[in-house]
Design a protein around this motif. Structure first.
Motif, PDB file in Angstrom:
ATOM      1  N   THR A   1      22.385 -17.414 -61.828  1.00  0.00           N
ATOM      2  CA  THR A   1      21.666 -16.909 -62.995  1.00  0.00           C
ATOM      3  C   THR A   1      20.886 -15.667 -62.581  1.00  0.00           C
ATOM      4  OG1 THR A   1      19.566 -18.074 -62.671  1.00  0.00           O
ATOM      5  CG2 THR A   1      21.366 -19.309 -63.732  1.00  0.00           C
ATOM      6  N   ASP A   2      20.221 -15.043 -63.556  1.00  0.00           N
ATOM      7  CA  ASP A   2      19.386 -13.888 -63.214  1.00  0.00           C
ATOM      8  C   ASP A   2      18.025 -14.307 -62.671  1.00  0.00           C
ATOM      9  OD1 ASP A   2      18.275 -14.843 -65.550  1.00  0.00           O
ATOM     10  OD2 ASP A   2      18.223 -12.913 -66.587  1.00  0.00           O
ATOM     11  N   SER A   3      17.720 -15.600 -62.656  1.00  0.00           N
ATOM     12  CA  SER A   3      16.479 -16.110 -62.047  1.00  0.00           C
ATOM     13  C   SER A   3      16.739 -16.357 -60.567  1.00  0.00           C
ATOM     14  CB  SER A   3      16.033 -17.401 -62.752  1.00  0.00           C
ATOM     15  OG  SER A   3      15.718 -17.143 -64.099  1.00  0.00           O
ATOM     16  N   LYS A   4      16.853 -15.282 -59.835  1.00  0.00           N
ATOM     17  CA  LYS A   4      17.326 -15.315 -58.446  1.00  0.00           C
ATOM     18  C   LYS A   4      16.215 -15.479 -57.425  1.00  0.00           C
ATOM     19  CE  LYS A   4      19.936 -12.318 -55.243  1.00  0.00           C
ATOM     20  NZ  LYS A   4      20.642 -11.023 -55.092  1.00  0.00           N
ATOM     21  N   TYR A   5      14.972 -15.187 -57.815  1.00  0.00           N
ATOM     22  CA  TYR A   5      13.918 -15.000 -56.829  1.00  0.00           C
ATOM     23  C   TYR A   5      12.875 -16.114 -56.847  1.00  0.00           C
ATOM     24  CZ  TYR A   5      16.200 -10.536 -57.324  1.00  0.00           C
ATOM     25  OH  TYR A   5      17.153  -9.562 -57.405  1.00  0.00           O
ATOM     26  N   LEU A   6      12.400 -16.450 -55.662  1.00  0.00           N
ATOM     27  CA  LEU A   6      11.416 -17.525 -55.543  1.00  0.00           C
ATOM     28  C   LEU A   6      10.100 -17.129 -56.203  1.00  0.00           C
ATOM     29  CD1 LEU A   6      10.700 -19.891 -52.675  1.00  0.00           C
ATOM     30  CD2 LEU A   6       8.793 -18.478 -53.452  1.00  0.00           C
ATOM     31  N   ASN A   7       9.518 -18.080 -56.910  1.00  0.00           N
ATOM     32  CA  ASN A   7       8.182 -17.934 -57.477  1.00  0.00           C
ATOM     33  C   ASN A   7       7.319 -19.050 -56.910  1.00  0.00           C
ATOM     34  OD1 ASN A   7       6.162 -18.916 -59.765  1.00  0.00           O
ATOM     35  ND2 ASN A   7       6.435 -16.706 -59.965  1.00  0.00           N
ATOM     36  N   ALA A   8       6.142 -18.689 -56.418  1.00  0.00           N
ATOM     37  CA  ALA A   8       5.277 -19.682 -55.767  1.00  0.00           C
ATOM     38  C   ALA A   8       4.457 -20.498 -56.749  1.00  0.00           C
ATOM     39  CB  ALA A   8       4.342 -18.984 -54.779  1.00  0.00           C
ATOM     40  N   GLY A   9       4.712 -20.348 -58.055  1.00  0.00           N
ATOM     41  CA  GLY A   9       3.931 -21.067 -59.049  1.00  0.00           C
ATOM     42  C   GLY A   9       4.293 -22.524 -59.212  1.00  0.00           C
ATOM     43  N   GLY A  10       5.432 -22.957 -58.665  1.00  0.00           N
ATOM     44  CA  GLY A  10       5.822 -24.360 -58.822  1.00  0.00           C
ATOM     45  C   GLY A  10       6.758 -24.807 -57.715  1.00  0.00           C
ATOM     46  N   TYR A  11       6.492 -25.966 -57.158  1.00  0.00           N
ATOM     47  CA  TYR A  11       7.390 -26.565 -56.174  1.00  0.00           C
ATOM     48  C   TYR A  11       7.118 -28.056 -56.145  1.00  0.00           C
ATOM     49  CZ  TYR A  11       3.145 -25.194 -53.608  1.00  0.00           C
ATOM     50  OH  TYR A  11       1.839 -24.956 -53.247  1.00  0.00           O
ATOM     51  N   MET A  12       8.133 -28.833 -55.767  1.00  0.00           N
ATOM     52  CA  MET A  12       7.968 -30.276 -55.695  1.00  0.00           C
ATOM     53  C   MET A  12       8.887 -30.845 -54.631  1.00  0.00           C
ATOM     54  SD  MET A  12       9.934 -31.464 -59.216  1.00  0.00           S
ATOM     55  CE  MET A  12       9.445 -33.169 -58.971  1.00  0.00           C
ATOM     56  N   GLY A  13       8.537 -32.020 -54.147  1.00  0.00           N
ATOM     57  CA  GLY A  13       9.320 -32.672 -53.121  1.00  0.00           C
ATOM     58  C   GLY A  13       8.488 -33.734 -52.432  1.00  0.00           C
ATOM     59  N   PRO A  14       9.043 -34.397 -51.415  1.00  0.00           N
ATOM     60  CA  PRO A  14       8.286 -35.405 -50.665  1.00  0.00           C
ATOM     61  C   PRO A  14       7.062 -34.784 -50.004  1.00  0.00           C
ATOM     62  CG  PRO A  14      10.639 -35.532 -50.175  1.00  0.00           C
ATOM     63  CD  PRO A  14      10.440 -34.273 -50.953  1.00  0.00           C
TER      64      PRO A  14
END
Length: 272
Positions: free
Chosen positions: A67-80
């Protein structure tokens, strides 16, 4: 189990299912690649805080995107928790040890260091390219900027579009829809939304519509946001809109509802 508990359980299940789909890169057939523990939000502009843009070398460090949303944004992340602790500790170490040009690049922004971590640890982070979990209001258009600015996007030429005052109403009401307490972009309904940089104006439009259509959102807005400041912003747009008779929607309406007006209707259980 009452209605509120059932809704909370269904929401938790949905988030878990979407996390697993992104973390494993699962396609329509349910099969994917190696599992990566952290899922990160994405955006359509390669840059970070303070309107800093990626260099060509920076952009080249990103993998190809569907998609055109190729780049990391630090506004959201989730995981263990352990994977998140590893990532955040490494990001803090990068920031604390930065010197010279690296220190200047990351000044007043954590996103640059999250990008650096991603570039060197792509086996750890799965990107939410389809924004199934983390929606982002920053919009771009595939044409050159009028002021010769040259931003980095997945498809070129490009320019940010969600910071164009003349396009606010067309953009929001052409691409987004508020249905009750949910904000859709076309047929996509992310779990959460983020309005960073040039996306903050569409975030405000979404908040305006939610406050008018969703009683819990209206109550939260009144309880937690600086209403007088927001009203001042809306009044400035209102005055501007009087000279633009073809503008429509949101707080650009000539007779908007006051933000301080109490929502009508009964609140759902657990939201009172």
């Amino acid at each position: 189990e009452d209605e509120a508990e059932a809704r909370a359980r269904a929401t938790a299940r949905l988030i878990a299912e979407r996390y697993e789909a992104v973390a494993t890169g699962a396609g329509p057939d349910g099969h994917g690649g190696p599992r990566r523990p952290v899922v990160a939000s994405t955006e359509r502009l390669c840059g970070w805080g303070g309107a800093k843009l990626c260099s060509d070398a920076d952009e080249a460090r990103y993998p190809e995107s569907p998609t055109d949303s190729k780049y990391l944004n630090a506004g959201g992340y989730m995981g263990p928790a352990d994977a998140l602790a590893t990532m955040i500790s490494a990001v803090l170490e990068l920031k604390e040890s930065a010197q010279g040009e690296e220190l200047e690049k990351g000044r007043d922004s954590d996103q640059y260091y999250f990008k650096r971590y991603f570039w060197d640890n792509q086996h750890m982070i799965a990107m939410d390219y389809h924004q199934s979990i983390f929606g982002n209001f920053l919009e771009v258009v595939n044409k050159p900027c009028e002021n010769d600015w040259l931003p980095q996007c997945a498809r070129k030429p490009c320019c940010t579009e969600s910071d164009d005052f003349r396009r606010f109403a067309d953009l929001f009401y052409g691409r987004y829809e508020v249905r009750g307490c949910a904000v859709w972009r076309g047929s996509n309904l992310p779990v959460s939304w983020h309005g960073n940089g040039a996306g903050k104006w569409l975030w405000l439009l979404a908040l305006d519509r939610l406050a008018l259509e969703c009683a819990p959102a209206a109550n939260v807005t009144l309880a937690r946001y600086p209403v007088e400041m927001l009203r001042g912003v809306y009044e400035k747009f209102e005055k501007r809109s009087i000279t633009q008779q073809d503008w429509f929607g949101g707080f650009l309406l000539r007779g908007p509802m006051s933000l301080s007006e109490a929502p009508t209707g009964q609140l759902p259980p657990g939201c009172a």
